[in-house]
Motif scaffolding. Structure first.
Motif, PDB file in Angstrom:
ATOM      1  N   TRP A   1       0.833  -1.206   0.000  1.00 52.76           N
ATOM      2  CA  TRP A   1       0.000   0.000   0.000  1.00 52.76           C
ATOM      3  C   TRP A   1       0.868   1.256   0.000  1.00 52.76           C
ATOM      4  N   LEU A   2       0.462   2.240  -0.781  1.00 53.64           N
ATOM      5  CA  LEU A   2       0.999   3.595  -0.708  1.00 53.64           C
ATOM      6  C   LEU A   2      -0.199   4.501  -0.443  1.00 53.64           C
ATOM      7  N   ILE A   3      -0.269   5.080   0.760  1.00 55.06           N
ATOM      8  CA  ILE A   3      -1.487   5.720   1.257  1.00 55.06           C
ATOM      9  C   ILE A   3      -1.286   7.228   1.350  1.00 55.06           C
ATOM     10  N   MET A   4      -2.162   7.958   0.715  1.00 55.96           N
ATOM     11  CA  MET A   4      -2.092   9.411   0.756  1.00 55.96           C
ATOM     12  C   MET A   4      -2.690   9.933   2.064  1.00 55.96           C
ATOM     13  N   PRO A   5      -2.384  11.185   2.424  1.00 59.06           N
ATOM     14  CA  PRO A   5      -2.998  11.768   3.626  1.00 59.06           C
ATOM     15  C   PRO A   5      -4.508  11.830   3.484  1.00 59.06           C
ATOM     16  N   LEU A   6      -5.184  11.996   4.607  1.00 65.46           N
ATOM     17  CA  LEU A   6      -6.636  12.142   4.580  1.00 65.46           C
ATOM     18  C   LEU A   6      -7.040  13.308   3.687  1.00 65.46           C
ATOM     19  N   VAL A   7      -7.995  13.062   2.812  1.00 65.04           N
ATOM     20  CA  VAL A   7      -8.497  14.091   1.915  1.00 65.04           C
ATOM     21  C   VAL A   7      -9.729  14.733   2.552  1.00 65.04           C
ATOM     22  N   MET A   8      -9.778  16.043   2.526  1.00 65.19           N
ATOM     23  CA  MET A   8     -10.912  16.766   3.090  1.00 65.19           C
ATOM     24  C   MET A   8     -12.014  16.875   2.051  1.00 65.19           C
ATOM     25  N   GLY A   9     -13.178  16.315   2.337  1.00 66.14           N
ATOM     26  CA  GLY A   9     -14.320  16.422   1.447  1.00 66.14           C
ATOM     27  C   GLY A   9     -15.180  17.623   1.814  1.00 66.14           C
ATOM     28  N   GLY A  10     -15.816  18.231   0.820  1.00 65.45           N
ATOM     29  CA  GLY A  10     -16.638  19.392   1.106  1.00 65.45           C
ATOM     30  C   GLY A  10     -18.073  19.048   1.443  1.00 65.45           C
ATOM     31  N   THR A  11     -18.569  17.967   0.862  1.00 64.06           N
ATOM     32  CA  THR A  11     -19.947  17.536   1.105  1.00 64.06           C
ATOM     33  C   THR A  11     -19.936  16.017   1.230  1.00 64.06           C
ATOM     34  N   GLY A  27       1.356  -9.603 -15.208  1.00 61.39           N
ATOM     35  CA  GLY A  27       1.021 -11.013 -15.284  1.00 61.39           C
ATOM     36  C   GLY A  27      -0.442 -11.270 -14.978  1.00 61.39           C
ATOM     37  N   SER A  28      -0.839 -12.509 -15.137  1.00 61.52           N
ATOM     38  CA  SER A  28      -2.254 -12.865 -14.992  1.00 61.52           C
ATOM     39  C   SER A  28      -2.797 -12.621 -13.593  1.00 61.52           C
ATOM     40  N   ASP A  29      -1.920 -12.678 -12.573  1.00 57.02           N
ATOM     41  CA  ASP A  29      -2.396 -12.452 -11.203  1.00 57.02           C
ATOM     42  C   ASP A  29      -1.871 -11.144 -10.615  1.00 57.02           C
ATOM     43  N   ASP A  30      -1.298 -10.288 -11.467  1.00 54.46           N
ATOM     44  CA  ASP A  30      -0.799  -8.990 -11.009  1.00 54.46           C
ATOM     45  C   ASP A  30      -1.917  -7.952 -11.039  1.00 54.46           C
ATOM     46  N   GLU A  31      -1.886  -7.047 -10.097  1.00 58.43           N
ATOM     47  CA  GLU A  31      -2.898  -6.000 -10.047  1.00 58.43           C
ATOM     48  C   GLU A  31      -2.349  -4.778  -9.326  1.00 58.43           C
ATOM     49  N   VAL A  32      -2.634  -3.611  -9.882  1.00 51.31           N
ATOM     50  CA  VAL A  32      -2.372  -2.343  -9.203  1.00 51.31           C
ATOM     51  C   VAL A  32      -3.675  -1.563  -9.249  1.00 51.31           C
ATOM     52  N   ALA A  33      -4.113  -1.051  -8.101  1.00 58.12           N
ATOM     53  CA  ALA A  33      -5.416  -0.397  -8.030  1.00 58.12           C
ATOM     54  C   ALA A  33      -5.322   0.930  -7.291  1.00 58.12           C
ATOM     55  N   LEU A  34      -6.083   1.888  -7.766  1.00 60.28           N
ATOM     56  CA  LEU A  34      -6.310   3.127  -7.039  1.00 60.28           C
ATOM     57  C   LEU A  34      -7.617   2.944  -6.281  1.00 60.28           C
ATOM     58  N   ASP A  71     -19.568  10.037   4.752  1.00 62.36           N
ATOM     59  CA  ASP A  71     -20.289  10.525   5.925  1.00 62.36           C
ATOM     60  C   ASP A  71     -19.410  11.350   6.855  1.00 62.36           C
ATOM     61  N   THR A  72     -18.118  11.043   6.879  1.00 62.12           N
ATOM     62  CA  THR A  72     -17.233  11.745   7.796  1.00 62.12           C
ATOM     63  C   THR A  72     -16.602  12.973   7.152  1.00 62.12           C
ATOM     64  N   TYR A  73     -16.889  13.213   5.872  1.00 65.41           N
ATOM     65  CA  TYR A  73     -16.336  14.345   5.144  1.00 65.41           C
ATOM     66  C   TYR A  73     -14.828  14.238   4.961  1.00 65.41           C
ATOM     67  N   LYS A  74     -14.272  13.079   5.222  1.00 62.87           N
ATOM     68  CA  LYS A  74     -12.861  12.815   4.984  1.00 62.87           C
ATOM     69  C   LYS A  74     -12.738  11.392   4.476  1.00 62.87           C
ATOM     70  N   PHE A  75     -11.730  11.152   3.632  1.00 65.84           N
ATOM     71  CA  PHE A  75     -11.549   9.805   3.123  1.00 65.84           C
ATOM     72  C   PHE A  75     -10.096   9.597   2.751  1.00 65.84           C
ATOM     73  N   LEU A  76      -9.722   8.332   2.621  1.00 63.66           N
ATOM     74  CA  LEU A  76      -8.362   7.959   2.259  1.00 63.66           C
ATOM     75  C   LEU A  76      -8.303   7.541   0.802  1.00 63.66           C
ATOM     76  N   LEU A  77      -7.210   7.887   0.148  1.00 57.90           N
ATOM     77  CA  LEU A  77      -6.874   7.389  -1.178  1.00 57.90           C
ATOM     78  C   LEU A  77      -5.584   6.599  -1.070  1.00 57.90           C
ATOM     79  N   ALA A  78      -5.460   5.529  -1.849  1.00 58.55           N
ATOM     80  CA  ALA A  78      -4.252   4.712  -1.793  1.00 58.55           C
ATOM     81  C   ALA A  78      -4.023   4.001  -3.129  1.00 58.55           C
ATOM     82  N   PHE A  79      -2.759   3.736  -3.415  1.00 58.54           N
ATOM     83  CA  PHE A  79      -2.397   2.803  -4.477  1.00 58.54           C
ATOM     84  C   PHE A  79      -2.060   1.472  -3.824  1.00 58.54           C
ATOM     85  N   TRP A  80      -2.651   0.408  -4.318  1.00 59.79           N
ATOM     86  CA  TRP A  80      -2.421  -0.925  -3.794  1.00 59.79           C
ATOM     87  C   TRP A  80      -1.894  -1.808  -4.914  1.00 59.79           C
TER      88      TRP A  80
END
Length: 265
Positions: free
Chosen positions: A171-181, A206-213, A252-261
C-alpha cells in the motif's frame, strides 16, 4: 484529528481497579475534523481516560480525570502514529475495571496537491503498509516495498513498486483528503509507466498482477476501487498522464483515504 484502522482488544488491569462501577462498552471512533471517541455509558456518569503512544505501560493515573460525557474529542495530538487508550468508569468512591487498549492510528490531513518524491518515498503525511487488501481492509501501518526511483527508469523521481517475481501486497497511502460535502466529484491526475525491471523496455502485468487506485470512507476498514491495472491493461513504458474524474458518495465523515495498492496475487 480523525478516525481509524481499529485494533480492539480488552485487557483488565487488576492492579489498578476495584470493579465496583459498570465498565464502559462498545468503544467507537469517528472523525469530524478531530478524533471523537465515544462509548456506552451503562448507567455511569463520569469516566477516567489514560492514553499515550501504542505500547506504553499504563500507570493507572488518568490523563483525563472525571470526564462528565461518554465521549472524548482528541485534538492536536501528534500525527502519523498509533495510540493506545484505556477507559474506566469513575463512581467517586469506586471505579470500574480499565477497558482497553483501544488502539488507533492518527492519520494526517496536511495534503499537498502537487506532490513529488524528491528524496523519500513518503512525503509529509503519507503512509505505507504491507498488510491487508481492499477486500479485507487495511492492516497495520508500517513499511512497504514502494520506493523512490526514476520515473520509467529514465527521469525525475517517482514512487515505484517492483512486481517482477515478487509476492507482494503493498500500500501507498495518501494523507486524509478533506471532502466538502457527503457526496463529491473527485479529480485525480498522475503519471504512470510500466517497464521491465531496471530497464526502459515495455512490459506487461502477469495474470495475477494488479495495481489499483482505491478509496476508503471509513479510514481503512473497507475500500472501493476507483481504477485497476491488470493483465488486460496496456501501460506506456515512457509514461502517460492518467486523469480520473469519479463520483464518490457516502462520505459521511467528510474525509476519506486514497491509496495505491499493488499485488502479485
Amino acid at each position: 484529528m480523525k478516525k481509524i484502522t481499529l485494533l480492539i482488544s480488552a485487557i483488565f488491569l487488576s492492579g489498578l481497579i476495584n470493579g465496583q462501577c459498570n465498565e464502559p462498552s462498545n468503544i467507537q471512533l469517528s472523525n469530524a475534523g478531530y478524533y471523537n471517541i465515544f462509548w456506552n455509558a451503562n448507567g455511569e456518569s463520569f469516566w477516567d481516560i489514560e492514553y499515550n503512544e501504542q505500547g506504553f505501560t499504563p500507570t493507572g493515573i488518568p490523563t483525563i480525570d472525571d470526564l462528565s460525557s461518554s465521549w472524548l474529542d482528541l485534538v492536536d495530538i501528534p500525527n502519523s502514529m498509533y495510540y493506545d487508550l484505556y477507559i474506566r468508569a469513575d463512581c467517586g468512591s469506586a471505579t470500574s475495571d480499565w477497558v482497553g487498549p483501544f488502539t488507533f492510528y492518527n492519520y494526517c490531513t496536511e495534503f499537498c496537491v502537487d506532490e513529488s518524491f524528491e528524496s523519500n518515498i513518503l512525503p509529509q503525511c503519507w503512509a505505507e503498509s504491507s498488510e491487508g487488501s481492499p477486500t479485507t481492509g487495511l492492516g497495520i501501518i508500517n513499511t512497504s516495498l514502494w520506493e523512490v526511483d526514476t520515473f520509467a527508469n529514465s527521469y525525475t523521481n517517482s514512487a515505484k513498486i517492483n512486481i517482477n517475481g515478487n509476492e507482494i501486497n503493498e500500500w501507498l497511502i495518501m494523507p486524509l483528503v478533506m471532502g466538502g460535502t457527503p457526496d463529491i466529484f473527485l479529480f485525480i491526475e498522475f503519471d504512470v509507466a510500466l517497464t521491465e525491471n531496471a530497464s526502459t523496455l515495455s512490459s506487461f502485468l502477469g495474470s495475477d498482477d494488479e495495481v489499483a487506485l482505491v478509496y476508503s470512507n471509513d479510514l481503512g476498514d473497507t475500500w472501493s476501487t476507483i481504477y485497476t491495472w491488470d493483465s488486460n491493461s496496456t501501460i506506456s513504458n515512457t509514461g502517460e498522464t492518467k486523469t480520473i474524474i469519479t463520483y464518490i458518495d457516502g462520505i459521511d465523515t467528510y474525509k476519506f483515504l486514497l491509496a495505491f495498492w499493488a499485488s502479485s496475487g
